[in-house]
Every structure is written in structure tokens, then in C-alpha cells.
Design a protein around this motif. Structure first.
Motif, PDB file in Angstrom:
ATOM      1  N   ARG A  96       0.941  -1.192  -0.068  1.00  0.00           N
ATOM      2  CA  ARG A  96      -0.013  -0.086   0.019  1.00  0.00           C
ATOM      3  C   ARG A  96       1.051   1.335   0.130  1.00  0.00           C
ATOM      4  O   ARG A  96       1.800   1.247   0.887  1.00  0.00           O
ATOM      5  CB  ARG A  96      -0.803  -0.052   1.391  1.00  0.00           C
ATOM      6  N   TYR A  97       0.378   2.287  -0.821  1.00  0.00           N
ATOM      7  CA  TYR A  97       1.062   3.284  -0.906  1.00  0.00           C
ATOM      8  C   TYR A  97       0.333   4.399  -0.274  1.00  0.00           C
ATOM      9  O   TYR A  97      -0.945   4.539  -0.434  1.00  0.00           O
ATOM     10  CB  TYR A  97       1.636   3.742  -2.248  1.00  0.00           C
ATOM     11  N   ALA A  98       1.018   5.585   0.464  1.00  0.00           N
ATOM     12  CA  ALA A  98       0.375   6.436   0.841  1.00  0.00           C
ATOM     13  C   ALA A  98       1.145   7.775   0.637  1.00  0.00           C
ATOM     14  O   ALA A  98       2.216   7.881   0.422  1.00  0.00           O
ATOM     15  CB  ALA A  98       0.176   6.444   2.515  1.00  0.00           C
ATOM     16  N   GLN A  99       0.503   8.937   0.479  1.00  0.00           N
ATOM     17  CA  GLN A  99       0.994  10.225   0.274  1.00  0.00           C
ATOM     18  C   GLN A  99       0.676  11.135   1.376  1.00  0.00           C
ATOM     19  O   GLN A  99      -0.512  11.372   1.463  1.00  0.00           O
ATOM     20  CB  GLN A  99       0.567  10.722  -1.124  1.00  0.00           C
TER      21      GLN A  99
END
Length: 153
Positions: free
Chosen positions: A38-41
Motif C-alpha cells: 500500500r502506498y500513501a502520500q
């Protein structure tokens, strides 16, 4: 016969090593499925405020008028020096008075380094036509005369 028996032993050893090598990750739990990545910004916005104090406008530069000056100045009265026009140095004395030292010739090293050395005579005075100014580069510049400076109206 020894050689074929040795070959058979080597083959079995290699097979055992290969099976251990292939099964070791399964024993350690490596067969579990890989979790989804999962990627988060994160966006960070920062506001910087720089306060600039209000100051009065700088005073107009003082214009100086030359008057007849002393022949010598006591070394203890020296407070500082400022570059003036070419061939001159403004000397600030204690008490705020100013004297302009007119040099016999232009001394460009003083303008470049903006500092110099001066050695008073045995009487503790710095006199025109006697004591030279030495630049940081080693050149000597003779003082032709001193002129008192007064603010022009």
C-alpha cells in the motif's frame, strides 16, 4: 568399484543438500502469501512568516568640509579609520572628531585591503611628513598633511 560407490555417495549428498535448500524457505514460513503493498502520500504545507522590523530610513551621508588640521595626532586618540577619496584616509578620533590624512600619492592597496598599519613615533604622536602608513601588502605611503573635517552645511 570404489569409484562408482564414491560417485553414488556424492550424488546422494547433493540430492540431500538440494532438498534441504528447497524446503528450508517453506520451513521458515516463506510460503505465506506476500501482503499487498500500500502506498500513501503525505503533503506537508508550511507557512513561514519572516518579520522585518521597521527602521527609520538611513540618514543622508554626511558631507565633510576640510579645514586646516594639526601637524600631529596623539596615537591614543585614534578610534578608527575609513577609506576616503583616492589618496586620503579619514581618521576617526575619540570624541567623534575626524581628521583626513592626505597621502603624498595614491595608495591603492589601502582601498583594496581597507586596513593598514601605522606606528607612532617615540613621542606617541603620528605626524605628517614623518610617520608612514604601511599597507597589509607591505607598501609604505607617506602622510603629506592632516586636515580637520567639519560637517558641511
Amino acid at each position: 568399484m570404489n569409484s562408482s560407490a564414491d560417485m553414488l555417495r556424492r550424488y546422494r549428498n547433493l540430492a540431500a543438500i538440494a532438498s534441504l535448500t528447497l524446503t528450508t524457505p517453506a520451513l521458515l514460513g516463506a510460503t505465506d502469501p506476500i501482503p499487498a503493498v500500500r502506498y500513501a502520500q503525505v503533503v506537508i504545507r508550511e507557512r513561514v512568516v519572516i518579520r522585518v522590523p521597521r527602521t527609520a530610513p538611513p540618514p543622508a551621508p554626511t558631507r565633510w568640509k576640510e579645514r586646516k588640521g594639526p601637524r600631529c595626532i596623539a596615537a591614543q586618540q585614534l578610534a578608527g579609520a575609513l577609506p576616503a577619496e583616492e589618496g586620503a584616509i579619514d581618521i576617526v578620533l575619540t570624541g567623534g572628531k575626524r581628521v583626513r590624512a592626505r597621502l603624498a600619492r595614491a595608495c591603492r592597496q589601502i582601498d583594496y585591503y581597507s586596513s593598514f598599519y601605522i606606528r607612532p613615533g617615540p613621542d606617541g604622536q603620528i605626524c605628517a611628513d614623518r610617520d608612514p602608513i604601511r599597507t597589509r601588502a607591505g607598501r609604505t605611503c607617506d602622510i603629506e598633511r592632516f586636515r580637520s573635517l567639519v560637517p558641511a552645511r
